[in-house]
Design a protein around this motif. Structure first.
Motif, PDB file in Angstrom:
ATOM      1  N   ASN A 153       3.241   3.773   2.407  1.00  0.00           N
ATOM      2  CA  ASN A 153       2.093   3.542   3.306  1.00  0.00           C
ATOM      3  C   ASN A 153       2.084   2.705   4.720  1.00  0.00           C
ATOM      4  O   ASN A 153       2.297   1.467   4.815  1.00  0.00           O
ATOM      5  N   LEU A 154       3.349   3.710   5.446  1.00  0.00           N
ATOM      6  CA  LEU A 154       3.797   2.892   7.063  1.00  0.00           C
ATOM      7  C   LEU A 154       2.219   2.381   8.086  1.00  0.00           C
ATOM      8  O   LEU A 154       2.627   2.313   9.155  1.00  0.00           O
ATOM      9  N   THR A 155       1.338   3.604   7.772  1.00  0.00           N
ATOM     10  CA  THR A 155       0.188   4.078   8.638  1.00  0.00           C
ATOM     11  C   THR A 155      -0.960   2.345   8.274  1.00  0.00           C
ATOM     12  O   THR A 155      -1.413   2.044   8.924  1.00  0.00           O
ATOM     13  N   ALA A 156      -0.694   1.768   7.278  1.00  0.00           N
ATOM     14  CA  ALA A 156      -1.435   1.263   7.147  1.00  0.00           C
ATOM     15  C   ALA A 156      -1.252  -0.164   7.348  1.00  0.00           C
ATOM     16  O   ALA A 156      -0.759  -0.760   7.871  1.00  0.00           O
ATOM     17  N   GLY A 196      23.698   8.087 -14.248  1.00  0.00           N
ATOM     18  CA  GLY A 196      24.972   8.061 -14.388  1.00  0.00           C
ATOM     19  C   GLY A 196      25.839   6.428 -13.967  1.00  0.00           C
ATOM     20  O   GLY A 196      24.526   5.559 -13.345  1.00  0.00           O
ATOM     21  N   LYS A 197      26.887   6.253 -13.197  1.00  0.00           N
ATOM     22  CA  LYS A 197      27.420   5.791 -12.181  1.00  0.00           C
ATOM     23  C   LYS A 197      27.286   5.963 -10.480  1.00  0.00           C
ATOM     24  O   LYS A 197      27.088   6.974 -10.725  1.00  0.00           O
ATOM     25  N   TRP A 198      26.875   4.335 -10.192  1.00  0.00           N
ATOM     26  CA  TRP A 198      27.037   4.432  -9.073  1.00  0.00           C
ATOM     27  C   TRP A 198      28.071   4.590  -8.240  1.00  0.00           C
ATOM     28  O   TRP A 198      28.776   3.968  -8.556  1.00  0.00           O
ATOM     29  N   GLN A 199      27.861   5.231  -7.511  1.00  0.00           N
ATOM     30  CA  GLN A 199      29.259   5.949  -6.109  1.00  0.00           C
ATOM     31  C   GLN A 199      28.552   5.865  -4.929  1.00  0.00           C
ATOM     32  O   GLN A 199      27.408   5.734  -4.198  1.00  0.00           O
ATOM     33  N   PRO A 200      29.412   4.909  -3.351  1.00  0.00           N
ATOM     34  CA  PRO A 200      29.198   4.930  -2.565  1.00  0.00           C
ATOM     35  C   PRO A 200      28.164   6.234  -1.719  1.00  0.00           C
ATOM     36  O   PRO A 200      27.308   6.016  -1.230  1.00  0.00           O
ATOM     37  N   GLU A 201      28.794   7.369  -1.981  1.00  0.00           N
ATOM     38  CA  GLU A 201      28.394   8.865  -1.888  1.00  0.00           C
ATOM     39  C   GLU A 201      26.973   9.408  -2.406  1.00  0.00           C
ATOM     40  O   GLU A 201      25.398   9.938  -1.257  1.00  0.00           O
ATOM     41  N   MET A 202      26.380   8.577  -2.563  1.00  0.00           N
ATOM     42  CA  MET A 202      24.642   8.324  -3.790  1.00  0.00           C
ATOM     43  C   MET A 202      23.829   7.762  -2.215  1.00  0.00           C
ATOM     44  O   MET A 202      23.004   8.277  -2.593  1.00  0.00           O
ATOM     45  N   ARG A 203      24.646   6.840  -1.723  1.00  0.00           N
ATOM     46  CA  ARG A 203      23.337   6.268  -0.158  1.00  0.00           C
ATOM     47  C   ARG A 203      23.186   7.468   0.275  1.00  0.00           C
ATOM     48  O   ARG A 203      21.991   7.662   1.324  1.00  0.00           O
ATOM     49  N   LYS A 204      23.622   8.967   0.444  1.00  0.00           N
ATOM     50  CA  LYS A 204      23.049   9.829   1.158  1.00  0.00           C
ATOM     51  C   LYS A 204      22.322  10.217   1.047  1.00  0.00           C
ATOM     52  O   LYS A 204      20.994  11.268   1.462  1.00  0.00           O
ATOM     53  N   LYS A 205      21.625  10.272  -0.590  1.00  0.00           N
ATOM     54  CA  LYS A 205      20.311  10.494  -0.770  1.00  0.00           C
ATOM     55  C   LYS A 205      19.569   9.428  -0.956  1.00  0.00           C
ATOM     56  O   LYS A 205      17.996   9.457  -1.375  1.00  0.00           O
ATOM     57  N   TYR A 206      19.962   8.173  -0.371  1.00  0.00           N
ATOM     58  CA  TYR A 206      18.389   7.152  -0.120  1.00  0.00           C
ATOM     59  C   TYR A 206      17.269   7.725  -0.146  1.00  0.00           C
ATOM     60  O   TYR A 206      17.239   8.791   1.027  1.00  0.00           O
ATOM     61  N   ASN A 207      16.248   6.618   0.345  1.00  0.00           N
ATOM     62  CA  ASN A 207      15.291   7.050   0.546  1.00  0.00           C
ATOM     63  C   ASN A 207      15.254   5.924   1.957  1.00  0.00           C
ATOM     64  O   ASN A 207      14.880   4.742   1.824  1.00  0.00           O
ATOM     65  N   LEU A 208      15.768   5.861   3.289  1.00  0.00           N
ATOM     66  CA  LEU A 208      15.495   5.103   4.077  1.00  0.00           C
ATOM     67  C   LEU A 208      14.518   5.686   5.705  1.00  0.00           C
ATOM     68  O   LEU A 208      14.503   4.355   6.089  1.00  0.00           O
ATOM     69  N   LEU A 209      13.613   5.681   4.793  1.00  0.00           N
ATOM     70  CA  LEU A 209      12.398   5.935   5.727  1.00  0.00           C
ATOM     71  C   LEU A 209      10.993   5.030   5.447  1.00  0.00           C
ATOM     72  O   LEU A 209      10.221   3.390   5.847  1.00  0.00           O
ATOM     73  N   ASP A 210      10.625   5.192   3.670  1.00  0.00           N
ATOM     74  CA  ASP A 210       8.897   4.542   3.632  1.00  0.00           C
ATOM     75  C   ASP A 210       9.668   4.827   1.435  1.00  0.00           C
ATOM     76  O   ASP A 210       8.556   4.751   0.963  1.00  0.00           O
ATOM     77  N   GLY A 211      10.487   4.168   1.563  1.00  0.00           N
ATOM     78  CA  GLY A 211      10.690   3.293   0.046  1.00  0.00           C
ATOM     79  C   GLY A 211       9.585   2.390   0.173  1.00  0.00           C
ATOM     80  O   GLY A 211       9.691   1.601   0.855  1.00  0.00           O
ATOM     81  N   HIS A 255       0.637  -1.482   0.035  1.00  0.00           N
ATOM     82  CA  HIS A 255       0.328   0.021  -0.320  1.00  0.00           C
ATOM     83  C   HIS A 255       1.312   1.442  -0.047  1.00  0.00           C
ATOM     84  O   HIS A 255       1.887   1.233   0.266  1.00  0.00           O
ATOM     85  N   THR A 256       0.623   2.522  -0.986  1.00  0.00           N
ATOM     86  CA  THR A 256       1.375   3.279  -0.981  1.00  0.00           C
ATOM     87  C   THR A 256       0.064   4.249  -0.384  1.00  0.00           C
ATOM     88  O   THR A 256      -0.910   5.047   0.032  1.00  0.00           O
ATOM     89  N   VAL A 257       1.215   5.747   0.087  1.00  0.00           N
ATOM     90  CA  VAL A 257       0.912   6.947   0.810  1.00  0.00           C
ATOM     91  C   VAL A 257      -0.003   7.646  -0.889  1.00  0.00           C
ATOM     92  O   VAL A 257       0.561   7.868  -1.981  1.00  0.00           O
ATOM     93  N   GLN A 258      -1.537   7.549  -1.010  1.00  0.00           N
ATOM     94  CA  GLN A 258      -2.336   8.091  -1.545  1.00  0.00           C
ATOM     95  C   GLN A 258      -2.264   8.706  -2.190  1.00  0.00           C
ATOM     96  O   GLN A 258      -1.849  10.071  -1.631  1.00  0.00           O
ATOM     97  N   ALA A 259      -1.951   9.135  -3.381  1.00  0.00           N
ATOM     98  CA  ALA A 259      -1.978  10.658  -3.829  1.00  0.00           C
ATOM     99  C   ALA A 259      -2.574   9.965  -5.692  1.00  0.00           C
ATOM    100  O   ALA A 259      -2.447   9.700  -5.788  1.00  0.00           O
TER     101      ALA A 259
END
Length: 546
Positions: A325-328, A452-467, A243-247
């Motif tokens: 949707n973290l509340t579902a 582009g190519k993935w680099q380790p510093e790109m982890r800083k832009k990850y969605n680590l909450l509600d992907g 379930h996703t956040v509804q939009a």
């Protein structure tokens, strides 16, 4: 005394209910050839019980699904269940690395349980180029009454199967690939087996003021599609079993192998309206349509259909808008994964890069320099019977792409993953074409993607909450996508390109996840009904799990 007996009776009844098995759904499917002409050209297709597309499976979470498949084709056949995780049960996954094929004139009974996977899926024929001939259909897993979903029950629930389509026979398409050529462009796009023609009967009907659920799956071979309703907004509520956040969205890019659920309210002037599926990220431009009718309407749809968006930056931004949707209370990756996946330590990073090359003059696709070839014995059976040395070698590829992308080995491509470890997988696409990847047996967290190519510093832009937790992810041209998951489902699991010619010509691998405990807690024993083939025929069975 009477009250005591009544109490005993009630306790006994509750105990019986607690011990009772989950419900069973039984199906008998006859797989045959048929002739249809969706694009005006008569062609041979694969029918299930005479239907194209095949019948819908309408199940409820925890149902046991039992499907007896009779193969009346003149070639081996298998069905796979796109997105169904087959917990502890890769025996029922229905791909060449886990199952011997159902030979012509024979049958096989699939038996699996849909566990905690409320959402929208589909099944398809997994061998060769059968997928180009049909044999696919919708598979939905509904919520039990005790598990609420985050929206009111719709007035009705509709399945929409979209995909590109070729008029060439599937055997001819396979021969093209075997001879080292590409499939080329498809002939058109279909919606539920039809491209849309003037005078077509309405596909679905809506009552004014009511809200309907549409489950849209891209079952095609290679083309991402943009899906939209004429004059109606779509409220996204679920994708790939989460379930996703509804939009609200005017249109949605749906990549090969993905399924989306949207709610649509019949809130416009009563009449007929088009739904449309248009090709994206390709030089060819096709649009399929179907009519949605307001009950009692005799007003034809407006012939002007909204155009699809252009460019892939728009599509990437749309992906960024998707949230879990973290509340579902349902449609979660249970029992695997975690609601706090961003705080789990990554134990291994696997970077997989695709490549296109020619081997002995013939086109091949590879991952990290290995182009997968199916052996005569399914990989899972070889592993179970202890004859892996005769069939394949583990870990021919490393966790990083080779320096020479043109050096390619043709062999079974099997990675081993330690049981219950949390792993990051980077999917790199250095090529100009759109790609899409699916992992059997799991859902994963889609945490990042970019050019582009993935680099380790790109982890800083990850969605680590509600992907969103899902089973299929796109990779844009000359870009990367990052996923995370816990390998806690023991078995042999296929990670493949959903671009079917790429998968057919080697862009896939298998992940072997072995529980060191050899316990029924972690994996089921091989069913007695399992089809055997090749060198495992006649061998003594290994000691069973306990």
């Amino acid at each position: 005394m009477t009250r005591f007996l009544l109490l005993l009776s009630l306790v006994a009844s509750l105990s019986a209910v607690a011990l009772a098995e989950d419900p069973y759904l039984f199906f008998t499917w006859n797989v045959t050839y048929g002739t249809i002409a969706p694009l005006g050209v008569p062609q041979k297709v694969i029918l299930i019980n005479g239907q194209f597309p095949g019948p819908n499976i309408n199940s409820t979470t925890n149902n046991n699904i039992v499907i007896n498949v009779f193969n009346f084709l003149d070639e081996p056949f298998l069905l796979s269940w796109n997105g169904i995780q087959q917990r502890k049960n890769s025996w029922q996954d229905g791909v060449a690395g886990t199952n011997c094929p159902i030979l012509p004139g024979n049958n096989y009974t699939y038996h699996f349980q849909v566990k905690d996977q409320i959402g929208s899926y589909y099944y398809y024929p997994s061998l060769g180029m059968h997928k180009a001939a049909g044999g696919f259909g919708g598979l939905r897993v509904n919520s039990r009454l005790l598990i609420p979903v985050p929206f009111d029950p719709p007035a009705d629930d509709y399945t929409v199967l979209i995909g590109d389509w070729y008029t060439k026979d599937h055997a001819i398409l396979a021969k093209l690939l075997d001879n080292g050529r590409s499939l080329g462009r498809p002939s058109s796009v279909l919606i539920n087996g039809n491209p849309g023609k003037p005078g077509d009967a309405p596909l679905f009907t809506m009552e004014p003021g009511k809200t309907y659920r549409y489950r849209i799956c891209n079952v095609g071979l290679k083309t991402s599609l943009n899906f939209r309703f004429q004059g109606h907004a779509m409220k996204l509520v679920e994708m790939d079993g989460s379930h996703t956040v509804q939009a609200l969205y005017d249109s949605l890019d749906i990549h090969v192998g993905q399924c989306f659920s949207v709610l649509v309210t019949a809130d416009q002037t009563p009449g007929d309206y088009f739904i449309a599926a248009s090709t994206r990220f390709s030089r060819y431009h096709y649009t399929a349509t179907a009519v949605i009718r307001y009950a009692g309407s005799n007003t034809p749809p407006n012939p002007i259909i909204p155009a699809p968006p252009k460019g892939w930056a728009w599509s990437l931004n749309q992906w960024r808008s998707f949230r879990w949707n973290l509340t579902a209370s349902a449609a979660r990756p249970n029992p695997q994964g975690s609601y706090h996946y961003g705080s789990i330590n990554i134990t291994r990073t696997i970077k997989l890069s695709s490549s296109t090359t020619r081997v002995h003059g013939k086109l091949r696709y590879a991952l990290n320099g290995v182009s997968h070839v199916d052996p005569q014995v399914p990989l899972k059976l070889a592993e179970y019977f202890g004859i892996t040395d005769e069939v394949f070698k583990y870990n021919l590829i490393s966790d990083d792409p080779p320096l020479d992308a043109n050096a390619v080995t043709l062999a079974p491509n099997v990675l081993s993953a330690e049981f219950r470890t949390f792993i990051e997988i980077i999917l790199e696409n250095p090529e100009r074409s759109m790609q899409s990847y699916h992992l059997d047996g799991y859902s994963f967290f889609s945490v990042g993607m970019g050019p582009g190519k993935w680099q380790p510093e790109m982890r800083k832009k990850y969605n680590l909450l509600d992907g969103v937790s899902r089973h299929t992810i796109q990779v844009y041209p000359r870009s990367w996508s990052a996923i995370m998951l816990t390998f806690d489902n023991a078995g042999m699991w296929n990670l493949r390109s959903e671009i079917w010619e790429r998968s057919y010509l080697g862009q896939q691998l298998y992940v072997s996840v072995v529980s060191p405990a050899r316990s029924l807690r972690d994996e089921y024993n091989m069913p007695n009904t399992t089809l055997l083939c090749g060198s495992v025929v006649g061998r003594p069975l290994p000691p069973p799990y306990t």
